[in-house]
Motif scaffolding. Sequence first.
Motif, PDB file in Angstrom:
ATOM      1  N   VAL A  86       0.804  -1.086  -0.069  1.00 53.63           N
ATOM      2  CA  VAL A  86      -0.053   0.007   0.094  1.00 53.63           C
ATOM      3  C   VAL A  86       0.928   1.271  -0.088  1.00 53.63           C
ATOM      4  CG1 VAL A  86      -1.697   1.565   1.333  1.00 53.63           C
ATOM      5  CG2 VAL A  86      -1.929  -1.098   0.905  1.00 53.63           C
ATOM      6  N   SER A 124      -8.736  -7.612  -2.651  1.00 51.49           N
ATOM      7  CA  SER A 124      -8.384  -7.377  -1.327  1.00 51.49           C
ATOM      8  C   SER A 124      -9.489  -6.627  -0.500  1.00 51.49           C
ATOM      9  CB  SER A 124      -7.224  -6.841  -1.325  1.00 51.49           C
ATOM     10  OG  SER A 124      -7.065  -6.033  -0.299  1.00 51.49           O
ATOM     11  N   THR A 126      -9.223  -4.228   0.808  1.00 48.51           N
ATOM     12  CA  THR A 126      -9.022  -2.722   0.766  1.00 48.51           C
ATOM     13  C   THR A 126      -9.903  -2.234  -0.096  1.00 48.51           C
ATOM     14  OG1 THR A 126      -6.827  -1.520   0.841  1.00 48.51           O
ATOM     15  CG2 THR A 126      -7.273  -2.694  -1.310  1.00 48.51           C
ATOM     16  N   TYR A 148      -2.942   0.842  -4.615  1.00 41.67           N
ATOM     17  CA  TYR A 148      -2.905  -0.490  -4.774  1.00 41.67           C
ATOM     18  C   TYR A 148      -4.388  -0.969  -4.679  1.00 41.67           C
ATOM     19  CZ  TYR A 148      -3.460  -4.971  -2.593  1.00 41.67           C
ATOM     20  OH  TYR A 148      -3.597  -6.071  -2.518  1.00 41.67           O
ATOM     21  N   ASN A 178      -7.023 -10.284   6.036  1.00 34.52           N
ATOM     22  CA  ASN A 178      -5.566 -10.245   6.339  1.00 34.52           C
ATOM     23  C   ASN A 178      -4.836 -11.673   6.705  1.00 34.52           C
ATOM     24  OD1 ASN A 178      -6.571  -7.522   7.082  1.00 34.52           O
ATOM     25  ND2 ASN A 178      -4.691  -7.128   7.748  1.00 34.52           N
ATOM     26  N   ASN A 198       3.486  -5.390   6.912  1.00 38.24           N
ATOM     27  CA  ASN A 198       2.478  -5.901   7.554  1.00 38.24           C
ATOM     28  C   ASN A 198       2.786  -6.382   8.932  1.00 38.24           C
ATOM     29  OD1 ASN A 198       1.545  -7.186   4.485  1.00 38.24           O
ATOM     30  ND2 ASN A 198       0.399  -5.596   5.564  1.00 38.24           N
ATOM     31  N   LEU A 199       1.785  -6.337   9.870  1.00 38.53           N
ATOM     32  CA  LEU A 199       2.037  -6.689  11.214  1.00 38.53           C
ATOM     33  C   LEU A 199       2.560  -7.893  11.489  1.00 38.53           C
ATOM     34  CD1 LEU A 199       1.263  -5.567  14.145  1.00 38.53           C
ATOM     35  CD2 LEU A 199      -0.964  -6.972  14.011  1.00 38.53           C
ATOM     36  N   ARG A 215       6.789  -1.282  16.476  1.00 36.94           N
ATOM     37  CA  ARG A 215       5.905  -0.125  16.391  1.00 36.94           C
ATOM     38  C   ARG A 215       4.621  -0.291  16.428  1.00 36.94           C
ATOM     39  NH1 ARG A 215       7.924   2.953  11.589  1.00 36.94           N
ATOM     40  NH2 ARG A 215       7.822   0.831  10.999  1.00 36.94           N
ATOM     41  N   PHE A 217       1.147   1.341  15.842  1.00 32.92           N
ATOM     42  CA  PHE A 217       0.449   2.450  14.979  1.00 32.92           C
ATOM     43  C   PHE A 217      -0.683   2.823  15.566  1.00 32.92           C
ATOM     44  CE2 PHE A 217       4.165   2.072  12.554  1.00 32.92           C
ATOM     45  CZ  PHE A 217       4.237   1.211  11.394  1.00 32.92           C
ATOM     46  N   ARG A 230      -8.366  -6.278  13.116  1.00 30.25           N
ATOM     47  CA  ARG A 230      -8.355  -6.713  11.804  1.00 30.25           C
ATOM     48  C   ARG A 230      -8.659  -8.139  11.739  1.00 30.25           C
ATOM     49  NH1 ARG A 230      -7.540  -2.065  11.136  1.00 30.25           N
ATOM     50  NH2 ARG A 230      -6.179  -0.944   9.789  1.00 30.25           N
ATOM     51  N   TYR A 232      -7.863 -11.648  10.855  1.00 28.82           N
ATOM     52  CA  TYR A 232      -6.543 -12.462  10.391  1.00 28.82           C
ATOM     53  C   TYR A 232      -6.917 -13.734  10.241  1.00 28.82           C
ATOM     54  CZ  TYR A 232      -4.045  -8.046  12.324  1.00 28.82           C
ATOM     55  OH  TYR A 232      -3.705  -7.056  12.483  1.00 28.82           O
ATOM     56  N   ARG A 291      -0.710   5.177  11.916  1.00 26.36           N
ATOM     57  CA  ARG A 291      -0.408   5.125  10.499  1.00 26.36           C
ATOM     58  C   ARG A 291      -1.058   5.820   9.365  1.00 26.36           C
ATOM     59  NH1 ARG A 291       1.284  -0.866   7.787  1.00 26.36           N
ATOM     60  NH2 ARG A 291      -1.081  -0.844   8.223  1.00 26.36           N
ATOM     61  N   ASP A 294      -4.699   4.203   7.691  1.00 26.01           N
ATOM     62  CA  ASP A 294      -5.398   3.141   8.424  1.00 26.01           C
ATOM     63  C   ASP A 294      -6.652   3.407   9.023  1.00 26.01           C
ATOM     64  OD1 ASP A 294      -3.236   1.463   8.269  1.00 26.01           O
ATOM     65  OD2 ASP A 294      -2.426   1.642  10.430  1.00 26.01           O
TER      66      ASP A 294
HETATM   67  C1  WQD Z   1      -2.667  -4.420  10.439  1.00 23.55           C
HETATM   68  C2  WQD Z   1      -2.953  -3.475  11.706  1.00 23.55           C
HETATM   69  C3  WQD Z   1      -1.892  -1.559  11.609  1.00 23.55           C
HETATM   70  C4  WQD Z   1       2.129  -2.764  11.206  1.00 23.55           C
HETATM   71  C5  WQD Z   1      -2.719  -4.505   4.536  1.00 23.55           C
HETATM   72  C6  WQD Z   1      -3.334  -3.706   3.051  1.00 23.55           C
HETATM   73  C7  WQD Z   1      -4.137  -4.871   2.696  1.00 23.55           C
HETATM   74  C8  WQD Z   1      -3.687  -6.113   2.585  1.00 23.55           C
HETATM   75  C9  WQD Z   1      -3.376  -6.757   4.209  1.00 23.55           C
HETATM   76  C10 WQD Z   1      -3.081  -6.731   0.505  1.00 23.55           C
HETATM   77  C11 WQD Z   1      -3.135  -2.114  11.716  1.00 23.55           C
HETATM   78  C12 WQD Z   1      -1.054  -2.517  12.657  1.00 23.55           C
HETATM   79  C13 WQD Z   1       1.054  -2.775  11.332  1.00 23.55           C
HETATM   80  C14 WQD Z   1       3.174  -2.518  12.242  1.00 23.55           C
HETATM   81  C15 WQD Z   1       1.279  -1.973  13.494  1.00 23.55           C
HETATM   82  N1  WQD Z   1      -2.641  -6.409   1.804  1.00 23.55           N
HETATM   83  N2  WQD Z   1       0.378  -2.450  12.366  1.00 23.55           N
HETATM   84  N3  WQD Z   1       2.490  -2.113  13.291  1.00 23.55           N
HETATM   85  O1  WQD Z   1      -3.018  -2.563   6.932  1.00 23.55           O
HETATM   86  O2  WQD Z   1      -4.911  -4.083   7.680  1.00 23.55           O
HETATM   87  O3  WQD Z   1      -4.036  -4.330   5.471  1.00 23.55           O
HETATM   88  O4  WQD Z   1      -2.248  -5.671   4.465  1.00 23.55           O
HETATM   89  O5  WQD Z   1      -3.889  -7.013  -0.054  1.00 23.55           O
HETATM   90  O6  WQD Z   1      -4.532  -4.326   1.232  1.00 23.55           O
HETATM   91  O7  WQD Z   1      -3.825  -2.392   3.252  1.00 23.55           O
HETATM   92  O8  WQD Z   1      -2.443  -4.943   7.610  1.00 23.55           O
HETATM   93  O9  WQD Z   1      -0.678  -5.776   8.712  1.00 23.55           O
HETATM   94  O10 WQD Z   1      -0.246  -3.524   7.586  1.00 23.55           O
HETATM   95  O11 WQD Z   1      -1.930  -3.899   9.687  1.00 23.55           O
HETATM   96  O12 WQD Z   1       0.707  -1.522  14.521  1.00 23.55           O
HETATM   97  O13 WQD Z   1       4.764  -2.399  12.159  1.00 23.55           O
HETATM   98  O14 WQD Z   1      -1.460  -3.654  12.458  1.00 23.55           O
HETATM   99  O15 WQD Z   1      -1.870  -0.072  12.293  1.00 23.55           O
HETATM  100  O16 WQD Z   1      -3.923  -1.866  12.778  1.00 23.55           O
HETATM  101  P1  WQD Z   1      -3.676  -3.764   7.004  1.00 23.55           P
HETATM  102  P2  WQD Z   1      -1.326  -4.505   8.418  1.00 23.55           P
END
Ligand code: WQD
Length: 338
Positions: A86, A124, A126, A148, A178, A198-199, A215, A217, A230, A232, A291, A294
């Motif tokens: 993204v 997705s 998204t 994206y 996710n 991703n987380l 971190r 966010f 989310r 998962y 972030r 988000d």
């Molecule tokens: C999940 C949660 C963050 C990283 C993204 C794309 C989506 C799909 C899946 C492709 C959120 C928090 C994250 C970190 C954090 N990808 N976080 N620290 O944003 O829901 O979806 O990935 O299709 O299109 O948008 O997933 O894993 O990035 O974040 O606190 O280092 O974890 O704020 O709440 P997201 P994510």
Amino acid sequence: MNVLLTGGTGYIGSHTAVALIEAGHEVVLLDNLGGSQSEAVRRVERVTGRTVPLHVGDCADPATVDRVLGERAFDAVVHCAGLKAVGESTEQPLRYYRNNLDAVLALCEAMGAHGVRRLVFSSSATVYGDPETVPITEDMPLSVTNPYGATKLFAERILADLAAADPAWHVISLRYFNPIGAHPSGLIGEDPDGEPNNLFPYITQVAAGRRAKLRVFGADYPTPDGTGVRDYLHVVDLAQGHVAAIEHLADEPGHRVYNLGTGEGTSVLQSIRAFEAASGRPVPYEVVDRRPGDVATCYADPSAAQRDLGWKATRSVAEACVDAWRWQSANPHGLGSG
Ligand code: WQD
């Protein structure tokens, strides 16, 4: 069925290859190895005990897809290839539009030319943007906040128009929530290049000592513990969703979309605790600013996929953490560790 799987050496693609083969389908991979390694094919072969042909090439290149589709009588295509970061998409919009949309257009044109009109497309969640309410159903408003997500939304529109123009097309777009975890064998898993966006891959690398801390966010969201929530989904459940989709394509004329999620929300802090329990390792973290882009809460209503495709997620976040830790422990430097 004879299936051409694009992006088959990637995280979702490699698990989907295993699921398709284990369901009795013949799979050929097409991948440009832009975000993955050919070692993934050897791992898929070790898991399945089968030889898996790989064409290294760009599915956005018309000559490539025409050549590959001409090599055998494919029954269907599963299209997982694409750029998917993204943040990167907001910095490089033209690269994302060119790559992701050219691939859908080139693939569909070549499929039509070869009389292959059964397609499962990797979309997705998204495309829902910042949902008004949860759980999310497929008929809820679509809005995208980044290039994206726009490529996924535009691709779904292309596929809907194609299916409306020619009833011979049967297309299913799967809106992934996710994906997390890894195959229980520990042989395939998520292997992001550089710093994970991703987380879960980030948490995994912190638990392994490859990164100092996570971190978080934002902890001021309107959620039970203030951190983002989310849906998962274990990547093996997700992979099996592709099998369910491809096996239902025959009775699904037109373009259909399905949410692939568990229907349950998990917060960032809950994810940290789940991973610490699975790995026995601490996951130090620091709460920082939100972030940009988000949303607070996003999780699926997966009932349509259960009703029409007979698919339902069966694996828990805890199980995904155990499988992810097994993968990380066995492959401390990803697939590059051989
Ligand atoms: C999940 C949660 C963050 C990283 C993204 C794309 C989506 C799909 C899946 C492709 C959120 C928090 C994250 C970190 C954090 N990808 N976080 N620290 O944003 O829901 O979806 O990935 O299709 O299109 O948008 O997933 O894993 O990035 O974040 O606190 O280092 O974890 O704020 O709440 P997201 P994510």
